[in-house]
Design a protein around this motif. Structure first.
Motif, mmCIF file in Angstrom:
data_model
loop_
_atom_site.group_PDB
_atom_site.id
_atom_site.type_symbol
_atom_site.label_atom_id
_atom_site.label_comp_id
_atom_site.label_asym_id
_atom_site.label_seq_id
_atom_site.Cartn_x
_atom_site.Cartn_y
_atom_site.Cartn_z
ATOM 1 N N ASN A 104 -29.499 -33.736 -26.757
ATOM 2 C CA ASN A 104 -29.784 -34.826 -25.817
ATOM 3 C C ASN A 104 -28.496 -35.500 -25.389
ATOM 4 O O ASN A 104 -27.617 -35.735 -26.209
ATOM 5 N N GLY A 105 -28.396 -35.777 -24.104
ATOM 6 C CA GLY A 105 -27.195 -36.429 -23.601
ATOM 7 C C GLY A 105 -26.063 -35.463 -23.313
ATOM 8 O O GLY A 105 -24.962 -35.884 -22.956
ATOM 9 N N ALA A 106 -26.320 -34.158 -23.439
ATOM 10 C CA ALA A 106 -25.262 -33.172 -23.221
ATOM 11 C C ALA A 106 -24.902 -33.041 -21.744
ATOM 12 O O ALA A 106 -23.842 -32.536 -21.397
ATOM 13 N N GLY A 107 -25.793 -33.479 -20.875
ATOM 14 C CA GLY A 107 -25.506 -33.421 -19.444
ATOM 15 C C GLY A 107 -26.352 -32.420 -18.670
ATOM 16 O O GLY A 107 -26.064 -32.129 -17.508
ATOM 17 N N LYS A 108 -27.414 -31.932 -19.291
ATOM 18 C CA LYS A 108 -28.238 -30.900 -18.649
ATOM 19 C C LYS A 108 -28.936 -31.430 -17.396
ATOM 20 O O LYS A 108 -28.898 -30.810 -16.337
ATOM 21 N N THR A 109 -29.564 -32.594 -17.531
ATOM 22 C CA THR A 109 -30.261 -33.159 -16.369
ATOM 23 C C THR A 109 -29.264 -33.555 -15.283
ATOM 24 O O THR A 109 -29.530 -33.373 -14.085
ATOM 25 N N THR A 110 -28.107 -34.053 -15.715
ATOM 26 C CA THR A 110 -27.075 -34.403 -14.734
ATOM 27 C C THR A 110 -26.653 -33.160 -13.945
ATOM 28 O O THR A 110 -26.487 -33.225 -12.723
ATOM 29 N N LEU A 111 -26.532 -32.039 -14.645
ATOM 30 C CA LEU A 111 -26.185 -30.788 -13.977
ATOM 31 C C LEU A 111 -27.237 -30.443 -12.908
ATOM 32 O O LEU A 111 -26.899 -30.081 -11.778
HETATM 33 N N1 LIG Z 1 -27.437 -42.327 -13.506
HETATM 34 C C1 LIG Z 1 -26.679 -42.418 -14.618
HETATM 35 N N2 LIG Z 1 -25.904 -43.505 -14.811
HETATM 36 C C2 LIG Z 1 -25.124 -43.603 -15.928
HETATM 37 N N3 LIG Z 1 -25.077 -42.680 -16.882
HETATM 38 C C3 LIG Z 1 -25.842 -41.576 -16.755
HETATM 39 C C4 LIG Z 1 -26.688 -41.388 -15.612
HETATM 40 N N4 LIG Z 1 -27.333 -40.202 -15.746
HETATM 41 C C5 LIG Z 1 -26.907 -39.686 -16.900
HETATM 42 N N5 LIG Z 1 -26.023 -40.492 -17.506
HETATM 43 C C6 LIG Z 1 -25.336 -40.236 -18.779
HETATM 44 O O1 LIG Z 1 -24.852 -38.917 -18.753
HETATM 45 C C7 LIG Z 1 -25.021 -38.289 -20.003
HETATM 46 C C8 LIG Z 1 -25.826 -37.023 -19.856
HETATM 47 O O2 LIG Z 1 -27.189 -37.354 -19.610
HETATM 48 P P1 LIG Z 1 -28.280 -36.262 -19.221
HETATM 49 O O3 LIG Z 1 -27.746 -35.413 -18.162
HETATM 50 O O4 LIG Z 1 -29.553 -36.974 -18.952
HETATM 51 O O5 LIG Z 1 -28.407 -35.445 -20.572
HETATM 52 P P2 LIG Z 1 -29.491 -34.360 -21.023
HETATM 53 O O6 LIG Z 1 -30.378 -34.054 -19.890
HETATM 54 O O7 LIG Z 1 -28.685 -33.182 -21.476
HETATM 55 O O8 LIG Z 1 -30.224 -34.976 -22.192
HETATM 56 C C9 LIG Z 1 -25.654 -39.311 -20.926
HETATM 57 O O9 LIG Z 1 -24.630 -39.936 -21.677
HETATM 58 C C10 LIG Z 1 -26.300 -40.293 -19.975
HETATM 59 O O10 LIG Z 1 -26.338 -41.569 -20.537
#
Ligand SMILES: Nc1ncnc2c1ncn2[C@@H]1O[C@H](COP(=O)(O)OP(=O)(O)O)[C@@H](O)[C@H]1O
Ligand SMILES: [Mg+2]
Lengths: 250, 312
Positions: free
Chosen positions: A38-45
């Motif tokens: 969790n928090g690895a950046g998958k959703t951000t990708l």
């Molecule tokens: N819109 C945002 N604003 C600030 N921080 C974000 C935002 N989206 C994601 N993050 C941060 O980026 C990191 C990766 O999050 P995320 O991509 O959701 O991880 P995963 O999907 O792998 O669990 C986390 O530390 C999260 O807090």
């Protein structure tokens, strides 16, 4: 042939590197998985690839074209669609209308035709409804074809998102934790659905925590940790990678 | 063959409009019925914006007033044919709505409510102060509506015209909602991000429906000016905007027939409040608040849900 190529992709929020200098390639016709804690950046990708976020730097190439900084609806036209980890269902519509909205780009969206309900429009809408019903059957939602979206249980909503994404006829489908919150039986069904979709020629980028599912169906796995690539390779390579075992698989 | 289910409500309403004159015994009754119809048409348009696309306008009376005054000024002072003046109002209001919506709707959040609130106030102030053209707060007289040499006079004729226009606008709204464009609009409300990833240009749709709903108001403003023959800037003021929003909320957001019922109730209500007129604003505010607390879905959708639960 590579369908999607990521080069030096970086996204920072404040000082946090959610994705840092990431590069990888997705081959057409494969199931490509992204795993990581969790928090690895998958959703951000996913948000970067689908245009919901603009990258801080780096390139996202779809068949050689840089698509970074394009809005999501433009990317949909190029054949990119996704589902969401946190459900994004329109509860002000019926279940089947949620799927029908996925056909938006393939329908007559002229305003005048809609106002006066031109016969060609009703014909197209009728076919769209039948197609949507087929897609709902494909993902195992036959019993909800006439239901309101807000009457569906969680597991069904997850699949409704897949059906909606399929209605766009994507070339690259991104699934963000499609099995999260599902019981083992439902997970096995999703497993089958994803493979079916891939066999129909759709390339899949999958984020999933269920390791059995991932190992089972992935052609290729990318391991993310703190926004960086930890490892990459075929399922068995990842299973035996000591770095991955330490960081993630435990 | 039965008409499609989507039009059943429309047929019922057509029937009501046809038999209603049996109960309208004088011109005052007709006048109330006409005003119900006018408000109903405006809120059918406003509901496309508020109920279906989930965007809020607190300045629709401004568009209504601008339509009314465009018609009034062009026909009274410049002898334009009424239909042409109405068209000029549509173009003016459509353009203004577009110019306001274009930058505002690009911003995330509920800025549209603020922007329309301000716009409505500006319009109503301009109508009061530009007395050279508008007659100022005292208002202005407007000639009657005529079309191809046929002059529309009297409550009874207007009753049938407004009745037909109400049916037409509901028919258009029902068609729109149940179409790809309508689903796109509802998706904007349901989940903007989901709408975008399936290829819906959400900003474009928000602008489109804002402009359309403003045009509904403009057309009805023009017709009201000709029907009543006299307009004052009050028709463009903030209270009128709130009345319109209250009709949508009370009747039922995202329910085309619901908002018609809302228009019916809230147009009739002031007739019974004749001796407490000074409290009218308060009473409307109270209705708005109570509806949002106790009937968040509005009258008609709540009744339909109750009936469903009863039969199930
Ligand atoms: N819109 C945002 N604003 C600030 N921080 C974000 C935002 N989206 C994601 N993050 C941060 O980026 C990191 C990766 O999050 P995320 O991509 O959701 O991880 P995963 O999907 O792998 O669990 C986390 O530390 C999260 O807090
Ligand atoms: Mg995630």
């Amino acid at each position: 042939m590579s369908l999607l190529k990521i080069e030096g992709l970086t996204k920072t929020f404040g000082g946090v590197h959610a994705i840092e200098d990431l590069s990888f390639t997705i081959q057409a016709g494969t199931i490509h998985s992204v795993i990581g804690p969790n928090g690895a950046g998958k959703t951000t990708l996913f948000n970067l690839i689908t245009g919901i976020y603009a990258p801080t730097s780096g390139k996202i190439l779809l068949e050689g074209w840089d698509i970074a900084h394009k809005p999501p609806y433009e990317l949909a036209k190029l054949g990119l669609c996704r589902t969401f980890q946190n459900l994004q269902i329109c509860f002000n519509m019926t279940a089947i209308e949620n799927v029908m909205m996925g056909s938006h780009l393939h329908l007559n969206t002229s305003f005048l035709a809609a106002l006066f309900r031109f016969p060609t429009l009703s014909q197209g809408d009728h076919e769209c409804r039948e197609q949507a019903a087929e897609l709902m059957k494909l993902v195992g939602l036959s019993k909800y074809i006439t239901a309101d979206a807000d009457s569906l249980p969680y597991g069904a909503l997850k699949r409704l998102e897949i059906a909606r994404a399929l209605a766009t006829s994507p070339r690259l489908l991104l699934l963000d934790e499609p099995a999260a919150g599902l019981n083992p039986k439902e997970t096995a069904e999703i497993d089958e659905v994803i493979q079916k979709i891939c066999q129909s020629g759709v390339t899949i980028l999958l984020v999933e925590h269920d390791m059995k599912l991932v190992m089972n169906i992935s052609d290729h796995i990318l391991v993310l940790d703190y926004g960086k690539k930890l490892a990459e390779g075929k399922a068995e390579e990842i299973r035996n990678n000591t770095a991955v075992i330490e960081a993630y698989l435990g | 063959m039965l008409p499609p289910k989507r039009y059943h409500g429309l047929l019922l309403l057509a029937f009501i409009i046809m038999i209603l004159p049996l109960f309208l015994t004088n011109n005052f009754h007709y006048d109330v019925a006409i005003h119900i119809g006018i408000n109903a048409i405006v809120v059918v348009g406003l509901n496309l914006l508020i109920g279906y696309a989930g965007q809020i306008s607190l300045g629709h009376a401004g568009f209504f007033g601008l339509g009314a005054y465009t018609s009034g000024i062009l026909t009274a002072n410049y002898a334009w044919p009424p239909l042409l003046a109405l068209g000029a109002g549509v173009i003016l209001v459509g353009l203004l709505a577009f110019l306001v919506a274009h930058p505002i709707l690009r911003l995330k959040g509920h800025y549209l409510a603020m922007a329309t609130l301000g716009l409505g106030m500006i319009i109503s102030i301009v109508l009061s102060t530009e007395d050279r053209y508008t007659g100022g707060p005292d208002g202005m007289t407007v000639p009657s509506f005529s079309l191809f040499g046929w002059e529309i006079l009297g409550e009874q004729n207007w009753y049938w015209i407004i009745g037909c226009l109400l049916l037409l606008s509901i028919w258009l709204a029902l068609n729109l909602i149940d179409s790809p464009v309508g689903r796109a609009l509802r998706a904007v409300h349901g989940s903007e991000v989901a709408a975008q990833v399936v290829g819906i240009d959400t900003i474009r749709y928000k602008i489109l429906i804002f402009v359309i709903s403003a045009i509904f108001a403009s057309i009805m403003g023009s017709l009201t000016a000709h029907y009543t023959g006299f307009i004052t800037p009050v028709i463009a003021d903030f209270f009128h905007s709130i009345e319109l929003v209250t009709m949508v909320v009370l009747g039922g957001m995202a329910s085309t027939f619901g908002v018609v019922i809302g228009a019916f109730i809230l147009t009739l209500l002031p007739q019974f409040l004749a001796n407490v007129e000074e409290y009218e604003v308060m009473i409307f505010g109270l209705i708005l608040i109570l509806t949002m607390i106790f009937l968040p879905k509005g009258l008609l959708p709540t009744l339909i849900a109750l009936k469903k639960r009863h039969t199930a």
